[in-house]
Design a protein around this motif. Structure first.
Motif, mmCIF file in Angstrom:
data_model
loop_
_atom_site.group_PDB
_atom_site.id
_atom_site.type_symbol
_atom_site.label_atom_id
_atom_site.label_comp_id
_atom_site.label_asym_id
_atom_site.label_seq_id
_atom_site.Cartn_x
_atom_site.Cartn_y
_atom_site.Cartn_z
ATOM 1 N N VAL A 64 -9.329 9.266 8.528
ATOM 2 C CA VAL A 64 -10.238 7.987 8.706
ATOM 3 C C VAL A 64 -10.898 7.967 7.138
ATOM 4 O O VAL A 64 -11.314 8.813 6.720
ATOM 5 C CB VAL A 64 -11.214 7.821 9.684
ATOM 6 C CG1 VAL A 64 -11.882 6.510 9.544
ATOM 7 C CG2 VAL A 64 -10.523 8.114 11.184
ATOM 8 N N PHE A 65 -10.525 6.609 6.555
ATOM 9 C CA PHE A 65 -11.337 6.346 5.335
ATOM 10 C C PHE A 65 -12.416 5.360 5.501
ATOM 11 O O PHE A 65 -11.861 4.218 5.830
ATOM 12 C CB PHE A 65 -10.290 6.098 4.433
ATOM 13 C CG PHE A 65 -10.715 6.042 2.987
ATOM 14 C CD1 PHE A 65 -11.208 7.261 2.158
ATOM 15 C CD2 PHE A 65 -10.943 4.726 2.456
ATOM 16 C CE1 PHE A 65 -11.689 6.965 0.870
ATOM 17 C CE2 PHE A 65 -11.134 4.835 1.006
ATOM 18 C CZ PHE A 65 -11.596 5.934 0.505
ATOM 19 N N LYS A 80 -3.710 -4.289 -2.922
ATOM 20 C CA LYS A 80 -3.170 -3.166 -3.803
ATOM 21 C C LYS A 80 -4.003 -1.961 -3.542
ATOM 22 O O LYS A 80 -3.214 -0.604 -3.618
ATOM 23 C CB LYS A 80 -3.064 -3.759 -5.255
ATOM 24 C CG LYS A 80 -2.470 -2.797 -6.258
ATOM 25 C CD LYS A 80 -2.483 -3.738 -7.452
ATOM 26 C CE LYS A 80 -1.859 -2.749 -8.506
ATOM 27 N NZ LYS A 80 -1.795 -3.403 -9.931
ATOM 28 N N MET A 81 -5.179 -2.102 -3.594
ATOM 29 C CA MET A 81 -6.075 -0.824 -3.440
ATOM 30 C C MET A 81 -5.875 0.012 -2.112
ATOM 31 O O MET A 81 -5.595 1.041 -2.051
ATOM 32 C CB MET A 81 -7.532 -1.132 -3.586
ATOM 33 C CG MET A 81 -8.567 0.026 -3.254
ATOM 34 S SD MET A 81 -10.131 -0.454 -2.959
ATOM 35 C CE MET A 81 -10.061 -1.733 -1.225
ATOM 36 N N LEU A 82 -5.742 -0.899 -1.006
ATOM 37 C CA LEU A 82 -5.669 -0.269 0.331
ATOM 38 C C LEU A 82 -4.358 0.449 0.303
ATOM 39 O O LEU A 82 -4.104 1.396 0.989
ATOM 40 C CB LEU A 82 -5.685 -1.393 1.424
ATOM 41 C CG LEU A 82 -7.020 -1.992 1.649
ATOM 42 C CD1 LEU A 82 -7.047 -3.009 2.360
ATOM 43 C CD2 LEU A 82 -8.056 -0.838 2.029
ATOM 44 N N THR A 83 -3.236 0.008 -0.297
ATOM 45 C CA THR A 83 -1.807 0.438 -0.271
ATOM 46 C C THR A 83 -1.944 1.558 -1.040
ATOM 47 O O THR A 83 -1.243 2.603 -0.589
ATOM 48 C CB THR A 83 -0.833 -0.508 -0.853
ATOM 49 O OG1 THR A 83 -0.860 -1.688 -0.052
ATOM 50 C CG2 THR A 83 0.580 0.238 -0.939
ATOM 51 N N LYS A 84 -2.876 1.724 -2.102
ATOM 52 C CA LYS A 84 -2.642 3.160 -2.961
ATOM 53 C C LYS A 84 -3.378 4.170 -2.316
ATOM 54 O O LYS A 84 -3.008 5.363 -2.305
ATOM 55 C CB LYS A 84 -2.996 2.806 -4.626
ATOM 56 C CG LYS A 84 -2.145 1.923 -5.293
ATOM 57 C CD LYS A 84 -3.062 1.711 -6.672
ATOM 58 C CE LYS A 84 -1.898 0.852 -7.496
ATOM 59 N NZ LYS A 84 -2.470 0.886 -8.839
ATOM 60 N N ILE A 100 -8.124 2.811 7.635
ATOM 61 C CA ILE A 100 -9.186 2.432 6.799
ATOM 62 C C ILE A 100 -10.146 1.423 7.254
ATOM 63 O O ILE A 100 -9.418 0.448 7.620
ATOM 64 C CB ILE A 100 -8.366 1.995 5.304
ATOM 65 C CG1 ILE A 100 -7.432 3.241 4.779
ATOM 66 C CG2 ILE A 100 -9.499 1.579 4.237
ATOM 67 C CD1 ILE A 100 -6.468 2.419 3.710
ATOM 68 N N PHE A 101 -11.373 1.528 7.009
ATOM 69 C CA PHE A 101 -12.390 0.561 7.254
ATOM 70 C C PHE A 101 -12.987 0.111 5.861
ATOM 71 O O PHE A 101 -13.467 1.131 5.370
ATOM 72 C CB PHE A 101 -13.498 1.115 8.456
ATOM 73 C CG PHE A 101 -12.601 1.492 9.714
ATOM 74 C CD1 PHE A 101 -12.765 0.370 10.739
ATOM 75 C CD2 PHE A 101 -12.135 2.539 10.073
ATOM 76 C CE1 PHE A 101 -12.006 0.859 11.792
ATOM 77 C CE2 PHE A 101 -11.427 2.931 10.988
ATOM 78 C CZ PHE A 101 -11.419 2.074 12.160
ATOM 79 N N MET A 102 -13.245 -1.040 5.832
ATOM 80 C CA MET A 102 -13.728 -1.647 4.721
ATOM 81 C C MET A 102 -14.893 -2.318 5.243
ATOM 82 O O MET A 102 -14.912 -3.274 5.695
ATOM 83 C CB MET A 102 -13.138 -2.404 4.026
ATOM 84 C CG MET A 102 -13.501 -3.016 2.456
ATOM 85 S SD MET A 102 -12.532 -4.030 1.420
ATOM 86 C CE MET A 102 -10.698 -3.689 2.001
#
Length: 143
Positions: A64-65, A80-84, A100-102
């Motif tokens: 988990v990020f 793009k950031m999330l894909t990388k 991923i949670f932002m």
């Protein structure tokens, strides 16, 4: 100033960790170039310390990020950031169901050395200048 937490199982070697945080930093810095203060906290967990669906040690720990990031980045830069970030973590851990949670924050909800960022007019202006040129924000979806 992205502040991030990556919760993962124990096990990858130090060289793998260096490669991983380098890739995460590059992705975050590209989307959030100002200021250059990206913090990545890597938290490793033993399987018997993580409950997944109510069961301890039932399967490998699913990564988990979580990230806390300033408002204002362009939606395409975020994609793009999330894909990388996803690609870097999948390459390092090879585990399914990676989340991923932002959490975006306005400048009046973060303080540096006890002072709100929103009170620092130079910072507010500099951040507006950096993110203004990135284009439309949040609510646009690809067609």
């Amino acid at each position: 100033m992205p502040i991030t937490y990556l919760d993962v199982p124990e096990g990858i070697r130090m060289d793998g960790k260096h490669k991983l945080v380098g890739a995460i930093y590059a992705a975050l810095h590209e989307a959030y170039p100002y200021p250059d203060d990206v913090r990545i906290f890597l938290r490793e967990w033993r399987p018997d310390s993580v409950s997944q669906d109510g069961h301890l040690a039932s399967e490998p720990v699913r990564p988990v990020f979580m990230m806390h990031v300033p408002e204002g980045a362009n939606i395409d830069a975020k994609r793009k950031m999330l894909t990388k970030i996803n690609d870097a973590i999948v390459e390092a851990y090879h585990l399914p169901k990676f989340m991923i949670f932002m959490q975006e924050y306005p400048l009046d909800r973060v303080a540096l050395d006890g002072g709100l960022h929103s009170d620092n007019k130079a910072r507010v202006q500099a951040q507006k200048e950096v993110y203004r040129d990135q284009g439309p924000e949040q609510d646009e979806r690809p067609g």
